[in-house]
Design a protein around this motif. Structure first.
Motif, PDB file in Angstrom:
ATOM      1  N   THR A 180      48.265  -7.925  -3.461  1.00 47.38           N
ATOM      2  CA  THR A 180      48.571  -9.024  -3.033  1.00 47.38           C
ATOM      3  C   THR A 180      49.628  -9.603  -4.204  1.00 47.38           C
ATOM      4  N   GLN A 181      49.680  -8.870  -5.288  1.00 44.51           N
ATOM      5  CA  GLN A 181      50.274  -9.510  -6.634  1.00 44.51           C
ATOM      6  C   GLN A 181      51.737  -9.006  -6.546  1.00 44.51           C
ATOM      7  N   PRO A 182      52.751  -9.871  -6.956  1.00 41.79           N
ATOM      8  CA  PRO A 182      54.087  -9.490  -7.267  1.00 41.79           C
ATOM      9  C   PRO A 182      54.035  -8.153  -7.978  1.00 41.79           C
ATOM     10  N   GLU A 183      54.922  -7.139  -7.772  1.00 39.04           N
ATOM     11  CA  GLU A 183      55.018  -6.020  -8.494  1.00 39.04           C
ATOM     12  C   GLU A 183      55.223  -6.130  -9.982  1.00 39.04           C
ATOM     13  N   ALA A 184      56.101  -7.438 -10.113  1.00 41.61           N
ATOM     14  CA  ALA A 184      56.289  -7.586 -11.629  1.00 41.61           C
ATOM     15  C   ALA A 184      55.289  -7.811 -12.632  1.00 41.61           C
ATOM     16  N   GLU A 185      54.026  -8.346 -11.874  1.00 43.84           N
ATOM     17  CA  GLU A 185      53.201  -8.810 -12.507  1.00 43.84           C
ATOM     18  C   GLU A 185      52.217  -7.706 -12.844  1.00 43.84           C
ATOM     19  N   HIS A 186      52.188  -6.258 -12.292  1.00 48.76           N
ATOM     20  CA  HIS A 186      51.274  -5.349 -12.618  1.00 48.76           C
ATOM     21  C   HIS A 186      51.146  -4.912 -13.954  1.00 48.76           C
ATOM     22  N   ALA A 187      52.197  -4.776 -14.618  1.00 48.16           N
ATOM     23  CA  ALA A 187      51.936  -4.072 -16.069  1.00 48.16           C
ATOM     24  C   ALA A 187      51.378  -5.328 -16.958  1.00 48.16           C
ATOM     25  N   ASP A 188      51.733  -6.336 -16.606  1.00 46.50           N
ATOM     26  CA  ASP A 188      50.988  -7.603 -17.513  1.00 46.50           C
ATOM     27  C   ASP A 188      49.615  -7.504 -17.203  1.00 46.50           C
ATOM     28  N   ARG A 189      49.211  -7.484 -16.073  1.00 42.86           N
ATOM     29  CA  ARG A 189      47.915  -7.485 -15.490  1.00 42.86           C
ATOM     30  C   ARG A 189      47.001  -6.248 -16.193  1.00 42.86           C
ATOM     31  N   ALA A 190      47.655  -5.056 -16.151  1.00 42.97           N
ATOM     32  CA  ALA A 190      47.061  -4.059 -16.826  1.00 42.97           C
ATOM     33  C   ALA A 190      46.868  -4.119 -18.331  1.00 42.97           C
ATOM     34  N   LEU A 191      47.791  -4.769 -18.943  1.00 43.48           N
ATOM     35  CA  LEU A 191      47.555  -5.003 -20.251  1.00 43.48           C
ATOM     36  C   LEU A 191      46.706  -6.152 -20.495  1.00 43.48           C
ATOM     37  N   GLU A 192      46.362  -7.224 -19.726  1.00 35.98           N
ATOM     38  CA  GLU A 192      45.499  -8.213 -20.052  1.00 35.98           C
ATOM     39  C   GLU A 192      43.957  -7.594 -19.771  1.00 35.98           C
ATOM     40  N   ILE A 193      43.913  -6.610 -18.772  1.00 32.55           N
ATOM     41  CA  ILE A 193      42.539  -5.723 -18.701  1.00 32.55           C
ATOM     42  C   ILE A 193      42.184  -5.104 -19.764  1.00 32.55           C
ATOM     43  N   ALA A 194      43.272  -4.387 -20.488  1.00 31.67           N
ATOM     44  CA  ALA A 194      43.064  -3.557 -21.551  1.00 31.67           C
ATOM     45  C   ALA A 194      42.675  -4.299 -22.883  1.00 31.67           C
ATOM     46  N   SER A 195      43.116  -5.547 -22.816  1.00 26.15           N
ATOM     47  CA  SER A 195      42.679  -6.311 -24.004  1.00 26.15           C
ATOM     48  C   SER A 195      41.525  -6.807 -23.989  1.00 26.15           C
ATOM     49  N   LEU A 196      40.880  -7.378 -22.564  1.00 23.33           N
ATOM     50  CA  LEU A 196      39.564  -7.941 -22.447  1.00 23.33           C
ATOM     51  C   LEU A 196      38.561  -6.678 -22.466  1.00 23.33           C
ATOM     52  N   LYS A 197      38.656  -5.446 -21.498  1.00 22.83           N
ATOM     53  CA  LYS A 197      37.932  -4.535 -21.480  1.00 22.83           C
ATOM     54  C   LYS A 197      37.482  -3.715 -22.418  1.00 22.83           C
ATOM     55  N   SER A 198      38.764  -3.401 -23.210  1.00 21.86           N
ATOM     56  CA  SER A 198      38.581  -2.571 -24.396  1.00 21.86           C
ATOM     57  C   SER A 198      38.956  -2.833 -25.766  1.00 21.86           C
ATOM     58  N   ALA A 199      40.062  -3.525 -25.763  1.00 26.06           N
ATOM     59  CA  ALA A 199      40.661  -3.609 -26.966  1.00 26.06           C
ATOM     60  C   ALA A 199      39.879  -4.592 -28.127  1.00 26.06           C
ATOM     61  N   ARG A 200      39.372  -5.599 -27.391  1.00 22.74           N
ATOM     62  CA  ARG A 200      38.513  -6.478 -28.478  1.00 22.74           C
ATOM     63  C   ARG A 200      37.161  -5.962 -28.358  1.00 22.74           C
ATOM     64  N   TYR A 201      36.637  -5.373 -27.274  1.00 22.71           N
ATOM     65  CA  TYR A 201      35.231  -4.690 -27.454  1.00 22.71           C
ATOM     66  C   TYR A 201      35.268  -3.585 -28.251  1.00 22.71           C
ATOM     67  N   SER A 202      36.135  -2.706 -28.260  1.00 21.11           N
ATOM     68  CA  SER A 202      36.197  -1.396 -29.061  1.00 21.11           C
ATOM     69  C   SER A 202      36.460  -1.404 -30.407  1.00 21.11           C
ATOM     70  N   VAL A 203      37.233  -2.383 -30.740  1.00 15.80           N
ATOM     71  CA  VAL A 203      37.808  -2.364 -32.152  1.00 15.80           C
ATOM     72  C   VAL A 203      37.674  -3.726 -32.776  1.00 15.80           C
ATOM     73  N   GLU A 204      38.573  -4.880 -32.229  1.00 16.17           N
ATOM     74  CA  GLU A 204      38.360  -6.013 -32.889  1.00 16.17           C
ATOM     75  C   GLU A 204      36.894  -6.762 -32.705  1.00 16.17           C
ATOM     76  N   GLN A 205      36.144  -6.763 -31.905  1.00 18.66           N
ATOM     77  CA  GLN A 205      35.050  -7.400 -32.276  1.00 18.66           C
ATOM     78  C   GLN A 205      33.921  -6.530 -33.231  1.00 18.66           C
ATOM     79  N   PRO A 206      33.868  -5.332 -32.945  1.00 18.74           N
ATOM     80  CA  PRO A 206      33.133  -4.639 -33.990  1.00 18.74           C
ATOM     81  C   PRO A 206      33.500  -4.954 -35.405  1.00 18.74           C
ATOM     82  N   LEU A 207      34.719  -4.883 -35.712  1.00 18.50           N
ATOM     83  CA  LEU A 207      35.307  -5.219 -36.932  1.00 18.50           C
ATOM     84  C   LEU A 207      34.928  -6.654 -37.277  1.00 18.50           C
ATOM     85  N   ILE A 208      34.988  -7.640 -36.478  1.00 18.20           N
ATOM     86  CA  ILE A 208      34.582  -9.048 -36.830  1.00 18.20           C
ATOM     87  C   ILE A 208      33.266  -9.260 -36.898  1.00 18.20           C
TER      88      ILE A 208
END
Length: 353
Positions: A180-208
């Motif tokens: 249901t999303q514009p195709e142009a948004e798919h990559a940005d959505r994937a990066l948003e999920i990568a940030s919340l699901k893994s980037a913060r949780y795997s590296v950023e928050q453990p460091l902090i």
């Protein structure tokens, strides 16, 4: 002694204490405790290492008891996340062994119990993940009880839990909502999920969390957060690449597992951008097909390569790695911490499993 060894020993003592608690509950209840203990074996302990390095970077004494305990609590939370993640993704294996829900299913079948073994495995894994979250909380609270910086550590730990849960939900929702999303948004959505699901949780928050425990200054936390975010993004994108192109012998999962699971990663978004309408329809039909043959998986892998999607993702990984090292060069951290963080970053980004 290496952080991994310290953390493994601390987890061993914690599990032994929990077994004592479970001693009077009977053999069936102890099965859940045994399953929980099994999830804590193996792994790279990257979150624990980032947590401990954040502690040292902000002036903490290496291998201090409270830092190792907090780092260990993050590994227990990671185990909980993997149990639930495998259940959500219908993954059969983890680290070359049956995933937790499959192991419980097998135990039910081997015991000759009545009812559905599969349903038992699913129900048991949900409760197993919940137990591990509770264990993570217990060990964290034990570590910070009476500690000067306990309120900030608790707040950052809570933020980590919220972010990864939200990221996981968005990941699940994206597999249904992307049409249901514009195709142009798919990559940005994937990066948003990568940030919340893994980037913060795997590296950023453990460091902090580690830095907060050591009483890091605002400038130190800011630098570590920026560094951690860049490395975390690169870490997750590497995970996406391994989920498609990883060697089964090293990842412990079937080759192309993410394709059969239908994960809408940035690799998928970039590939679809370059396909013809007919090829895109065939590509979409194949994603999420658990019965794909090895040859069919190989064909999708080739499409990801020839479309330039794999090269684009590798470029983003390297861009984030470069940006992280740029932050690290001027970060106000303890002597030696920059080298340790750079080493961990290399291990996180260029791993093969």
């Amino acid at each position: 002694m290496h952080v991994m060894e310290e953390v493994s020993q601390r987890l061993g003592r914690f599990v032994a204490d929990q077994r004592d608690v479970a001693a009077s509950t009977g053999p069936i209840a102890r099965q859940l405790f045994d399953a929980a203990a099994m999830t804590l074996t193996g792994g790279k302990r990257l979150r624990a290492q980032f947590c401990h390095t954040g502690w040292v970077a902000a002036g903490g004494e290496p291998y201090a008891e409270e830092a190792i305990a907090v780092a260990s609590s993050l590994e227990i939370f990671q185990a909980a996340a993997l149990v639930h993640d495998d259940l959500i993704d219908h993954s059969d294996t983890r680290r070359g062994r049956p995933a937790a829900h499959r192991a419980l299913e097998i135990a039910h079948r081997d015991a000759g119990w009545s009812g559905s073994s599969e349903d038992f495995g699913v129900s048991g894994a949900i409760l197993l993940g919940d137990l591990l979250v509770a264990w993570s909380d217990d060990l964290l609270e034990e570590a910070v009880a009476g500690h000067l910086h306990a309120p900030l550590v608790r707040a950052e730990y809570g933020r980590m839990r919220r972010d990864v849960t939200l990221g996981q939900f968005l990941d699940v929702a994206q597999e249904s909502a992307w049409v249901t999303q514009p195709e142009a948004e798919h990559a940005d959505r994937a990066l948003e999920i990568a940030s919340l699901k893994s980037a913060r949780y795997s590296v950023e928050q453990p460091l902090i969390i580690g830095a907060a425990l050591a009483g890091a200054t605002e400038d130190q936390r800011s630098s570590l957060r920026e560094f951690g975010h860049h490395i975390g993004i690169a870490f997750q994108l590497r995970d996406d690449v391994l989920g498609v192109f990883g060697d089964t012998a090293e990842t412990g999962k079937p080759a192309g597992d993410d394709i059969r699971e239908g994960k809408r990663t940035i690799l998928v978004a970039y590939t679809r951008e370059r396909l013809s309408p007919d090829a895109k329809d065939r590509f979409d039909e194949a994603l999420g097909d658990r019965d794909l043959s090895t040859d069919e998986v190989h064909h999708i892998q080739q499409e990801m390569q020839t479309s330039g999607a794999l090269d684009r993702v590798e470029s983003i990984i390297e861009e984030n790695a470069t940006a992280a090292l740029g932050v690290l060069a001027t970060a106000p951290l303890q002597e030696g911490a920059r080298e340790d963080l750079a080493r961990l970053a290399e291990a996180a980004i260029h791993r093969r499993a």
